[in-house]
Design a protein around this motif. Structure first.
Motif, PDB file in Angstrom:
ATOM      1  N   ASN A 160       3.665  18.087  20.278  1.00  0.00           N
ATOM      2  CA  ASN A 160       4.837  17.428  19.717  1.00  0.00           C
ATOM      3  C   ASN A 160       4.449  16.764  18.388  1.00  0.00           C
ATOM      4  O   ASN A 160       3.661  15.819  18.382  1.00  0.00           O
ATOM      5  CB  ASN A 160       5.334  16.394  20.733  1.00  0.00           C
ATOM      6  N   PRO A 161       4.965  17.241  17.249  1.00  0.00           N
ATOM      7  CA  PRO A 161       4.552  16.702  15.947  1.00  0.00           C
ATOM      8  C   PRO A 161       4.861  15.217  15.780  1.00  0.00           C
ATOM      9  O   PRO A 161       4.145  14.511  15.065  1.00  0.00           O
ATOM     10  CB  PRO A 161       5.352  17.517  14.938  1.00  0.00           C
ATOM     11  N   LEU A 162       5.911  14.737  16.450  1.00  0.00           N
ATOM     12  CA  LEU A 162       6.249  13.313  16.338  1.00  0.00           C
ATOM     13  C   LEU A 162       5.147  12.464  16.979  1.00  0.00           C
ATOM     14  O   LEU A 162       4.759  11.416  16.446  1.00  0.00           O
ATOM     15  CB  LEU A 162       7.597  13.039  17.009  1.00  0.00           C
ATOM     16  N   ILE A 163       4.619  12.947  18.109  1.00  0.00           N
ATOM     17  CA  ILE A 163       3.524  12.222  18.776  1.00  0.00           C
ATOM     18  C   ILE A 163       2.256  12.296  17.923  1.00  0.00           C
ATOM     19  O   ILE A 163       1.554  11.293  17.750  1.00  0.00           O
ATOM     20  CB  ILE A 163       3.279  12.791  20.186  1.00  0.00           C
ATOM     21  N   ALA A 164       1.984  13.480  17.368  1.00  0.00           N
ATOM     22  CA  ALA A 164       0.793  13.624  16.517  1.00  0.00           C
ATOM     23  C   ALA A 164       0.871  12.681  15.317  1.00  0.00           C
ATOM     24  O   ALA A 164      -0.095  12.002  14.968  1.00  0.00           O
ATOM     25  CB  ALA A 164       0.670  15.074  16.040  1.00  0.00           C
ATOM     26  N   TRP A 165       2.054  12.614  14.710  1.00  0.00           N
ATOM     27  CA  TRP A 165       2.250  11.722  13.558  1.00  0.00           C
ATOM     28  C   TRP A 165       2.089  10.264  13.982  1.00  0.00           C
ATOM     29  O   TRP A 165       1.366   9.485  13.349  1.00  0.00           O
ATOM     30  CB  TRP A 165       3.649  11.950  12.971  1.00  0.00           C
ATOM     31  N   LEU A 166       2.744   9.885  15.099  1.00  0.00           N
ATOM     32  CA  LEU A 166       2.733   8.492  15.530  1.00  0.00           C
ATOM     33  C   LEU A 166       1.319   8.032  15.897  1.00  0.00           C
ATOM     34  O   LEU A 166       0.916   6.920  15.570  1.00  0.00           O
ATOM     35  CB  LEU A 166       3.682   8.319  16.720  1.00  0.00           C
ATOM     36  N   SER A 167       0.553   8.917  16.542  1.00  0.00           N
ATOM     37  CA  SER A 167      -0.796   8.487  16.914  1.00  0.00           C
ATOM     38  C   SER A 167      -1.690   8.413  15.681  1.00  0.00           C
ATOM     39  O   SER A 167      -2.647   7.656  15.656  1.00  0.00           O
ATOM     40  CB  SER A 167      -1.385   9.406  17.981  1.00  0.00           C
TER      41      SER A 167
END
Lengths: 266, 194
Positions: free
Chosen positions: B163-170
């Motif tokens: 999930n790119p949103l999770i990758a970005w957020l982390s």
């Protein structure tokens, strides 16, 4: 791009007379401070023009509060300094036929409304706010391809042009940001929408061309975004704008210095 | 590089479902735009956590002071239509209700990113007006987000196993004192990302 330079000069030179008064509750000592009068550029921001105001009033407040951050209020509404001065004036006075000039503003040092307005501890906060608005505007107009390829000294020209009220310095760089990228249009038009009487800003993606392929007019734009408002009047820079004005032309000529159109809908 | 609003909603819904699974406190909220009355979705998390101030020594060696101050945090993950990317707004208060100063928020940036932020702090995290609530929030500058997504190889046309949103957020979480549980990284994704 921005060919009607007469209009650019006219809007740049727009000024407002302001009368600053220290809040009565905050006067320390027996001597009431004199009000402070200032002509301020509509296009500028309060923290950039208020050094003298602060200097004038600070000696009249409790010495323990002199280090606190000064903030401004009009009719019990704290003024959001991150909006251009002209936008603030139009928002809260355009409805009001009684609003006399000079504009009466109350000065505070105590009880900073931190849940309503941004802190402004130094000039960098204004610069950062202003430059990031410009960057966003260029993202909308050219997918950020102009602003991000400008050199640091070119960014500085924009900022110092505003700071020192130097039209030529500002426009020598700003004209590059006002160049339509493909044909005669921007990709999107940077617009901040407000309803008169409230500093709540709304933003939406605005295309310069309507469904039928013609240029979008101000009237069409407002009808699209405020379908329930009957017979709307739209103001910017204190001027009521005719509905047939193309928004691409407005963006090039009537944007504030942050490259956004600030439209007030009544 | 750009993420559409619909992609953002899909990724946010997936993040929220894993958050529910591990009881991580993210909720998916709706904001009604006053202009066209459309509903806009965004993620919210509120939490009290103990945080450390990090400072750089003059010789640039890492140092951090363990002072474990409890801080009330509120994070909002929005979709930014101008940049076509996620956008993070957050506020932090001390337990007496006082909003932390921007300088204090800068000091909470994790030490391994500290130097980068110090060098360019006015272009990294500043206070801005929240687009939905018109009140002050701290914000990570959105052009940094597009940059991070680019580095993660995000493109709206790619298919993803993660999930790119999770990758970005982390990736950005150490800047804003947000902890992302490791299980977000190896969870079995129920959604196909397109």
């Amino acid at each position: 791009m921005a060919n009607d330079t007469e209009i650019l000069h006219y809007l740049w030179n727009g000024k407002l007379p302001v009368c600053f008064q220290l809040d009565e509750q905050e006067i320390h000592g027996i001597q009431n401070p004199e009000p402070f009068y200032l002509m301020v550029p509509r296009m500028s921001y309060f923290p950039l023009v208020c050094d003298k105001v602060k200097k004038h009033f600070v000696k009249h407040v409790d010495p323990e509060k002199q280090e606190m951050e000064m903030w401004l209020e009009f009719k019990n509404i704290p003024l959001k300094w991150n909006n251009p001065i002209g936008v603030l004036y139009d928002l809260f006075t355009i409805d009001d036929k009684q609003a006399d000039l000079p504009w009466q503003i109350t000065v505070h040092f105590d009880n900073f409304p931190e849940d309503q307005i941004l802190r402004c501890s130094c000039r960098e906060s204004v610069e950062s706010n202003f430059m990031s608005a410009m960057k966003e505007a260029d993202m909308l107009k050219h997918r950020s391809q102009v602003f991000s390829t400008m050199q640091r000294h070119q960014h500085n020209q924009l900022w110092t042009g505003l700071l020192n009220d130097k039209f030529d310095q500002f426009w020598s760089e700003n004209k590059k940001l006002m160049e339509p990228s493909d044909g005669s249009y921007f990709k999107h038009i940077p617009v901040h929408f407000y309803r008169s009487g409230s500093s709540v800003m709304t933003q939406t993606l605005v295309k310069p061309v309507s469904e039928d392929g013609n240029h979008m007019t101000l009237g069409e734009l407002i009808k699209l975004n405020y379908p329930s408002v009957d017979n709307p009047k739209i103001f910017t820079h204190g001027i009521c704008i005719p509905h047939e004005t193309p928004i691409q032309w407005m963006s090039e000529h009537m944007s504030y210095l942050d490259n956004f159109l600030h439209l007030i809908v009544i | 590089m750009s993420m559409t609003y619909q992609q953002f909603v899909d990724y946010a819904t997936d993040l929220k479902s894993h958050s529910d699974f591990i009881d991580d406190g993210w909720s998916l909220c709706q904001y009604q735009c006053p202009m066209n009355e459309n509903y806009i979705k965004y993620l919210v998390k509120k939490k009290i956590q103990k945080m450390n101030k990090y400072s750089l020594k003059s010789d640039h060696s890492d140092s951090h002071t363990e002072n474990n101050i409890p801080v009330v945090c509120e994070y909002h993950i929005l979709y930014n239509p101008s940049y076509s990317c996620p956008d993070v707004f957050f506020n932090m208060w001390s337990t007496d209700g006082k909003l932390l100063s921007l300088e204090h928020v800068w000091s909470l940036v994790h030490y391994f990113l500290k130097e980068n932020v110090e060098r360019d702090k006015w272009n990294a995290i500043t206070q801005e007006i929240h687009p939905f609530f018109s009140t002050p929030f701290f914000r990570l500058h959105p052009c940094k987000n597009t940059h991070v997504l680019e580095m993660l190889g995000f493109s709206s046309k790619n298919n993803y196993e993660f999930n790119p949103l999770i990758a970005w957020l982390s990736t950005i979480s150490p800047l804003i004192g947000l902890e992302i549980h490791l299980s977000y990284g190896n969870k079995d994704s129920k959604v196909e990302f397109t």
